[in-house]
Design an enzyme around this catalytic site. Structure first.
Site, PDB file in Angstrom:
ATOM      1  N   GLU A   1       0.965  -1.208   0.054  1.00  0.00           N
ATOM      2  CA  GLU A   1      -0.151   0.195   0.027  1.00  0.00           C
ATOM      3  C   GLU A   1       1.029   1.391   0.024  1.00  0.00           C
ATOM      4  OE1 GLU A   1      -2.797   0.213   3.278  1.00  0.00           O
ATOM      5  OE2 GLU A   1      -3.417   2.359   2.460  1.00  0.00           O
TER       6      GLU A   1
ATOM      7  N   ARG B   1       5.176 -12.753   9.838  1.00  0.00           N
ATOM      8  CA  ARG B   1       5.848 -11.350   9.737  1.00  0.00           C
ATOM      9  C   ARG B   1       7.298 -11.445  10.344  1.00  0.00           C
ATOM     10  NH1 ARG B   1       2.104  -6.939   9.094  1.00  0.00           N
ATOM     11  NH2 ARG B   1       3.689  -5.663   9.991  1.00  0.00           N
TER      12      ARG B   1
ATOM     13  N   LYS C   1       4.498   0.842   9.556  1.00  0.00           N
ATOM     14  CA  LYS C   1       4.341   2.175   9.018  1.00  0.00           C
ATOM     15  C   LYS C   1       3.733   3.180   9.846  1.00  0.00           C
ATOM     16  CE  LYS C   1       3.087   0.298   5.046  1.00  0.00           C
ATOM     17  NZ  LYS C   1       2.590   0.209   3.695  1.00  0.00           N
TER      18      LYS C   1
END
Ligand code: ATP
Ligand code: MG
Length: 561
Positions: free
Chosen positions: A34, A259, A269
């Site tokens: 994104e 992750r 982020k």
């Protein structure tokens, strides 16, 4: 253990199985960032897996920007993401896509679901929707608008698109199951009204698909075979499956992996953006940031990052990787490939009294002892030199092998020198210069009479050296888990106030003249360094990428005792 063939892992095993039993005849993956921030080392794990697996199987990997949220997304991020992926060494060729490319198609998908009675327009506010959704232990309740007719839904959805209603007035929801044990299945929102300018579609749209409605269908449109993603999407998989089944369109296989989490680091982020906006760092590419651009500026190599990800491996279970493994990987790579130079961080003047004032000479030094093919370089020697302040002690402690009054040491690739006299500032008592003598017979660093010295120091010629600023970095956070805070605290409280130390008045050898930003070298005995873009023609600026040895592990060890 450099770029060796990738070891097998559970993702490869599953793909192997799919190819063998004919579920898929090819491998086509994608990396779907994104564009709402810069990529970090966790994203590197994801795209190294995506691109790496495609390469291993002679397949393809797309780059697709999941740009469904116009409010948080910017072209700056799109450009930075592309630069970072290319720098690590991957190529999407002509397969650059955007979820926004599919906005019209996604709209038609939504209309199809409405026709099937599988989606409805809801007038509840966001708060009410949340309230009706229930909790993990309580079932949800149906919205009073859930039973609208297909015609009414079609009409309202079209009018949503046409901009008739204000932001937040209505949403389109999937009609699934308000009592499902999986919260994602409790009639998730598919579309919302957002009168915002999109970085690619401008003002063409005022309704935007939610990520969960766009993501799986985008994979389907692109003919992705294996949608590899991190574990938090596991609970979303039944929803993606439901949409694809309802729409009766091509169905990729989603496989989730853990992750990457790193000690002393935040990889989100949302948090990284706080560090940037709050000016706790100089920007996304601050050398202390775990972003790819920060690591590049710090002096990390693409190889070291790829090797690190390889070593971490791909697993299904969650674990925190020690950040010292990353540091180990960069050291290992830089040790093999970077030229050696000499740089003095905290200079102390040395005058060689028996060396003629007007004389100067060039000495020969190895570029890289790990790589004999790298050859030799010339290093200027003259009467006045700089050595490191730390390499002299007026009263040497036991086992101090460096310079002290009356002691002899070797200058790296130079001569033996002996300290004859110490000059101090009369008021402060600080040592300001040393007078030494050299032995002309020891050129190159060896005495023909076989006498030995215990210490070898780095140095530069005062007449020839260049001025430099050197930035030393420590970890950005004080705690292994920076999110661990006092009640009501924030990860910001755990920032290390001493994570940056700027040294001015450093002296580096003349061969570095004209070194460009991104140039990497090892300052003998002091670590690995990289030229920073802040350098000017008159002053080089260096970032320390890593120290030579893992002092950190030792400190931690000592603290435990
Ligand atoms: P963040 O939490 O940093 O905002 P994100 O998942 O929201 O991350 P995206 O741009 O959506 O950011 O991520 C693109 C891809 O990278 C996703 O498929 C996601 O699974 C993966 N990814 C993100 N963070 C990590 C991580 N720490 N380790 C492995 N993969 C990650
Ligand atoms: Mg995401």
């Amino acid at each position: 253990m450099t770029d060796t063939p990738a070891p097998s892992n559970f993702i490869r095993d599953l793909i192997q199985e799919d190819l063998k039993n004919g579920r898929f005849q090819r491998v086509h993956t994608r990396f779907p960032p994104e564009p709402n921030g810069y990529l970090h080392i966790g994203h590197a794990k994801a795209f190294i897996i995506d691109f790496g697996i495609a390469l291993d199987y002679g397949g393809k990997c797309n780059l697709r920007f999941d740009d469904t949220n116009p409010v948080k997304e910017e072209t700056e991020y799109v450009d930075a993401i592309m630069e970072d992926i290319r720098w690590i060494g991957y190529d999407w060729e002509d397969r650059l896509f955007y979820a926004s490319d599919y906005f019209e198609q996604l709209y038609q998908f939504a209309v199809k679901l409405i026709h099937k009675g599988a989606a409805y327009v809801d007038d509840l506010s966001a708060d009410k929707i949340r309230e009706y959704r229930g909790t993990l232990t309580e079932p949800g309740r149906d919205s009073p608008f859930r039973s609208r007719t297909v015609e009414e839904n079609l009409d309202l959805f079209k009018r949503m698109r046409d901009g008739e209603f204000p932001d937040g007035a209505r949403v389109l929801r999937a009609k699934i199951d308000m009592v499902s044990g999986n919260m994602n299945m409790r009639d998730p929102v598919m579309y919302r009204i957002l009168k915002a300018n999109h970085h690619r579609t401008g003002d063409r749209w005022c309704i935007y698909p939610m990520y969960d409605f766009a993501h799986g269908q985008s994979d389907s449109i692109e003919g992705i075979t294996h949608s590899l993603c991190s574990l938090e999407y596991e609970d979303h998989r039944p929803l993606y499956d439901w949409f694809l089944d309802q729409l009766e369109i091509y169905h990729p296989r989603q496989i989730e992996f853990a992750r990457l989490e790193l000690s002393y680091t935040v990889l989100s982020k949302r948090m990284l953006i706080q560090l940037v906006r709050g000016k706790y760092v100089v920007g996304w590419d601050d050398p202390r940031m775990p972003t790819i651009s920060g690591m590049r500026r710090r002096g990390y190599t693409p190889e070291s990052i790829r090797n690190f990800i390889e070593r971490v491996g791909v697993a299904k279970n969650y674990s925190i990787v020690d950040v010292s493994l990353l540091e180990y990987c960069v050291r290992e790579d830089l040790n093999k490939h970077t030229p050696r130079v000499m740089g003095v961080l905290k200079p102390l003047k040395v005058i060689i009294d028996n060396y003629p004032i007007d004389q100067e000479e060039e000495l020969e030094a190895m570029v890289n002892p790990e790589d004999p093919t790298a050859g030799t370089r010339k290093v200027w020697f003259s009467r006045e030199l700089f050595i490191e302040q730390d390499d002299f002690r007026e009263i040497p402690p036991p086992k101090y092998f460096r310079l002290a009054p009356g002691k002899e040491v070797r200058l790296r690739s130079g001569y033996f020198i002996r300290c004859e006299e110490v000059v101090k500032n009369p008021t402060t008592g600080e040592v300001v210069e040393l007078h030494c003598t050299y032995d002309p017979d020891t050129r190159g660093g060896y005495a023909p009479d076989g006498r030995k010295v215990q210490g070898t120091l780095h140095w530069v010629s005062a007449r020839h050296c260049l001025d430099a600023e050197i930035r030393l970095y420590d970890r950005l956070f004080l705690k292994p888990d920076p999110t661990q805070t006092a009640p009501g605290g924030s990860f910001i409280d755990n920032i290390n106030p001493d994570s940056l130390l700027v040294l001015n008045g450093c002296k580096v050898e003349a061969s570095l003249k004209g070194a460009k930003p991104g140039y990497r070298c090892q300052f003998e005995r002091m670590g690995y360094f990289c030229v920073d873009p802040d350098s000017t023609p008159g002053k080089l600026v260096f970032n320390r990428t890593a120290t030579l040895r893992d002092t950190w592990a030792k400190i931690e060890e000592a603290q435990k005792k």
